[in-house]
Design an enzyme around this catalytic site. Sequence first.
Site, PDB file in Angstrom:
ATOM      1  N   LYS A   1      -5.484  10.764   0.917  1.00  0.00           N
ATOM      2  CA  LYS A   1      -5.649   9.401   1.440  1.00  0.00           C
ATOM      3  C   LYS A   1      -6.945   8.846   0.843  1.00  0.00           C
ATOM      4  O   LYS A   1      -8.016   9.370   1.107  1.00  0.00           O
ATOM      5  CB  LYS A   1      -5.719   9.466   2.970  1.00  0.00           C
ATOM      6  CG  LYS A   1      -5.974   8.143   3.651  1.00  0.00           C
ATOM      7  CD  LYS A   1      -6.107   8.335   5.159  1.00  0.00           C
ATOM      8  CE  LYS A   1      -6.821   7.175   5.798  1.00  0.00           C
ATOM      9  NZ  LYS A   1      -7.239   7.472   7.179  1.00  0.00           N
TER      10      LYS A   1
ATOM     11  N   VAL B   1      -5.414   0.229   3.108  1.00  0.00           N
ATOM     12  CA  VAL B   1      -5.589  -1.228   2.980  1.00  0.00           C
ATOM     13  C   VAL B   1      -6.808  -1.504   2.091  1.00  0.00           C
ATOM     14  O   VAL B   1      -6.739  -2.309   1.149  1.00  0.00           O
ATOM     15  CB  VAL B   1      -5.748  -1.883   4.368  1.00  0.00           C
ATOM     16  CG1 VAL B   1      -6.204  -3.335   4.234  1.00  0.00           C
ATOM     17  CG2 VAL B   1      -4.419  -1.815   5.130  1.00  0.00           C
TER      18      VAL B   1
ATOM     19  N   ASP C   1     -17.253   5.263  13.847  1.00  0.00           N
ATOM     20  CA  ASP C   1     -16.018   5.243  13.063  1.00  0.00           C
ATOM     21  C   ASP C   1     -15.468   3.823  12.968  1.00  0.00           C
ATOM     22  O   ASP C   1     -14.794   3.334  13.883  1.00  0.00           O
ATOM     23  CB  ASP C   1     -14.980   6.193  13.668  1.00  0.00           C
ATOM     24  CG  ASP C   1     -13.795   6.384  12.725  1.00  0.00           C
ATOM     25  OD1 ASP C   1     -13.680   5.622  11.740  1.00  0.00           O
ATOM     26  OD2 ASP C   1     -12.990   7.294  12.969  1.00  0.00           O
TER      27      ASP C   1
ATOM     28  N   SER D   1     -13.346   1.498  10.208  1.00  0.00           N
ATOM     29  CA  SER D   1     -12.554   1.642   8.986  1.00  0.00           C
ATOM     30  C   SER D   1     -13.193   0.897   7.815  1.00  0.00           C
ATOM     31  O   SER D   1     -13.676  -0.231   7.959  1.00  0.00           O
ATOM     32  CB  SER D   1     -11.151   1.098   9.219  1.00  0.00           C
ATOM     33  OG  SER D   1     -10.428   1.126   7.999  1.00  0.00           O
ATOM     34  N   ALA D   2     -13.115   1.522   6.637  1.00  0.00           N
ATOM     35  CA  ALA D   2     -13.559   0.867   5.401  1.00  0.00           C
ATOM     36  C   ALA D   2     -12.708  -0.378   5.109  1.00  0.00           C
ATOM     37  O   ALA D   2     -13.108  -1.219   4.302  1.00  0.00           O
ATOM     38  CB  ALA D   2     -13.487   1.847   4.238  1.00  0.00           C
ATOM     39  N   ASP D   3     -11.554  -0.499   5.768  1.00  0.00           N
ATOM     40  CA  ASP D   3     -10.731  -1.709   5.578  1.00  0.00           C
ATOM     41  C   ASP D   3     -11.538  -2.963   5.930  1.00  0.00           C
ATOM     42  O   ASP D   3     -11.396  -4.006   5.282  1.00  0.00           O
ATOM     43  CB  ASP D   3      -9.495  -1.684   6.496  1.00  0.00           C
ATOM     44  CG  ASP D   3      -8.484  -0.604   6.119  1.00  0.00           C
ATOM     45  OD1 ASP D   3      -8.670   0.077   5.087  1.00  0.00           O
ATOM     46  OD2 ASP D   3      -7.505  -0.446   6.879  1.00  0.00           O
TER      47      ASP D   3
ATOM     48  N   LYS E   1      -3.409  -1.819  16.047  1.00  0.00           N
ATOM     49  CA  LYS E   1      -2.904  -0.980  17.152  1.00  0.00           C
ATOM     50  C   LYS E   1      -3.995  -0.760  18.168  1.00  0.00           C
ATOM     51  O   LYS E   1      -5.166  -0.661  17.794  1.00  0.00           O
ATOM     52  CB  LYS E   1      -2.521   0.390  16.611  1.00  0.00           C
ATOM     53  CG  LYS E   1      -1.252   0.422  15.858  1.00  0.00           C
ATOM     54  CD  LYS E   1      -0.758   1.863  15.775  1.00  0.00           C
ATOM     55  CE  LYS E   1       0.547   1.922  15.028  1.00  0.00           C
ATOM     56  NZ  LYS E   1       0.381   1.987  13.580  1.00  0.00           N
TER      57      LYS E   1
ATOM     58  N   GLU F   1       0.831  -1.220   0.000  1.00  0.00           N
ATOM     59  CA  GLU F   1       0.000   0.000   0.000  1.00  0.00           C
ATOM     60  C   GLU F   1       0.863   1.267   0.000  1.00  0.00           C
ATOM     61  O   GLU F   1       2.072   1.221   0.261  1.00  0.00           O
ATOM     62  CB  GLU F   1      -0.944   0.005   1.208  1.00  0.00           C
ATOM     63  CG  GLU F   1      -0.229   0.009   2.555  1.00  0.00           C
ATOM     64  CD  GLU F   1      -1.046   0.686   3.652  1.00  0.00           C
ATOM     65  OE1 GLU F   1      -1.485   1.838   3.463  1.00  0.00           O
ATOM     66  OE2 GLU F   1      -1.220   0.070   4.726  1.00  0.00           O
TER      67      GLU F   1
HETATM   68  N1  PSU Z   1      -2.682   1.648  10.831  1.00  0.00           N
HETATM   69  C1  PSU Z   1      -1.356   1.657  10.942  1.00  0.00           C
HETATM   70  N2  PSU Z   1      -0.606   2.222   9.962  1.00  0.00           N
HETATM   71  C2  PSU Z   1      -1.181   2.763   8.842  1.00  0.00           C
HETATM   72  C3  PSU Z   1      -2.602   2.713   8.719  1.00  0.00           C
HETATM   73  C4  PSU Z   1      -3.305   2.161   9.725  1.00  0.00           C
HETATM   74  O1  PSU Z   1      -0.828   1.185  11.930  1.00  0.00           O
HETATM   75  O2  PSU Z   1      -0.478   3.271   7.967  1.00  0.00           O
HETATM   76  C5  PSU Z   1      -3.252   3.253   7.472  1.00  0.00           C
HETATM   77  C6  PSU Z   1      -3.531   2.112   6.481  1.00  0.00           C
HETATM   78  O3  PSU Z   1      -3.395   2.607   5.173  1.00  0.00           O
HETATM   79  C7  PSU Z   1      -4.984   1.782   6.775  1.00  0.00           C
HETATM   80  C8  PSU Z   1      -5.537   3.148   7.050  1.00  0.00           C
HETATM   81  O4  PSU Z   1      -5.659   1.139   5.706  1.00  0.00           O
HETATM   82  O5  PSU Z   1      -4.521   3.813   7.800  1.00  0.00           O
HETATM   83  C9  PSU Z   1      -6.845   3.105   7.822  1.00  0.00           C
HETATM   84  O6  PSU Z   1      -7.384   4.387   7.909  1.00  0.00           O
HETATM   85  P1  PSU Z   1      -8.855   4.587   8.492  1.00  0.00           P
HETATM   86  O7  PSU Z   1      -8.749   4.249   9.941  1.00  0.00           O
HETATM   87  O8  PSU Z   1      -9.179   6.022   8.246  1.00  0.00           O
HETATM   88  O9  PSU Z   1      -9.752   3.653   7.741  1.00  0.00           O
HETATM   89 MN    MN Z   2     -12.522   6.081   9.969  1.00  0.00          MN
END
Ligand code: PSU
Ligand code: MN
Length: 305
Positions: free
Chosen positions: A86, A106, A138, A140-142, A159, A24
Amino acid sequence: MGYLELSKELQEAISGGKPVVALESTIISHGMPFPQNVETALRVEKEVRKYGAIPATICLMDGKMKAGLSVDEIERLGKEGRKVLKVSRRDFPYVLSKRLLGATTVASTMIIAEKAGISIFATGGIGGVHRGAESSMDISADLEELARTNVAVVSAGVKSILDIGLTLEYLETKGVPVVGVGTDEFPAFYTRKSGFGVDCRLDSPREIAALLQAKWACDLQGGVIIANPIPESFSMEVSYIDSLIEKAVNEAESLGIKGKEITPFLLGKIKELSGGSSLDANIQLVLNNAKVAAQVAIEFSALNR
Ligand code: PSU
Ligand code: MN
């Protein structure tokens, strides 16, 4: 497909059934500071090659979904850092039609990897259910992408900026297998332990490849989490890292940071508070994930020949 652009090396590798590992780019632009982000991205690519697979770093650039970036392109993502957009699933239409530079998370890396025919992806940590998601919603879309897109993601877990328990519940609901690499415990990125279990433990790349084969051969849509703990010698002390995370989460809350900004803010804050020691751990675990992903990609391509 007009929007997908693969490097020549990747076109040949994928059509020849060679092992390929997707990587990524949000980790480059938003996950680490310059110049360590560029150095790490290039080291990770080298690590994938060292174990016999071909790296495919992914981003959105010049109106294309690109896989297989040049050193110059990786440097551009690293130098522009947080100025790069992003990009998650919802952002593709805008970023592509305006031909903007976008770093893939991701979720969005999985989308492009699947379109390109790449099944294995290595990163650091995935997104998940945020603390307090009961009211902020909230998530994540992941996680949604893991539910629908056929790509296996090698990560060092989640984390504790996130609610690890709720993240695992959500993955269970969505039918996403969580495999521990040589461990019964789900890792928490900087540490090998989280207090939560994995769904199953597998000890070899061959067994992991066989699990992927079984899932997808049965048309069970979606990804797999391959949770690979940080090497013992680089893992951080739980109470120390937890205290930094607590501070970062509190600061984000008092500043009212929300939406796509929150994860990059927390990552940056933890690095700042740890004086760089968390960055060293971060780099080491990504390299370790690149190695496992390459090994799994090799076994998986052998099964599919
Ligand atoms: N967690 C990490 N390092 C990262 C990310 C998450 O420890 O770099 C990044 C990854 O690209 C992950 C994104 O897909 O943040 C998730 O963001 P969000 O929580 O906004 O979905
Ligand atoms: Mn989010």
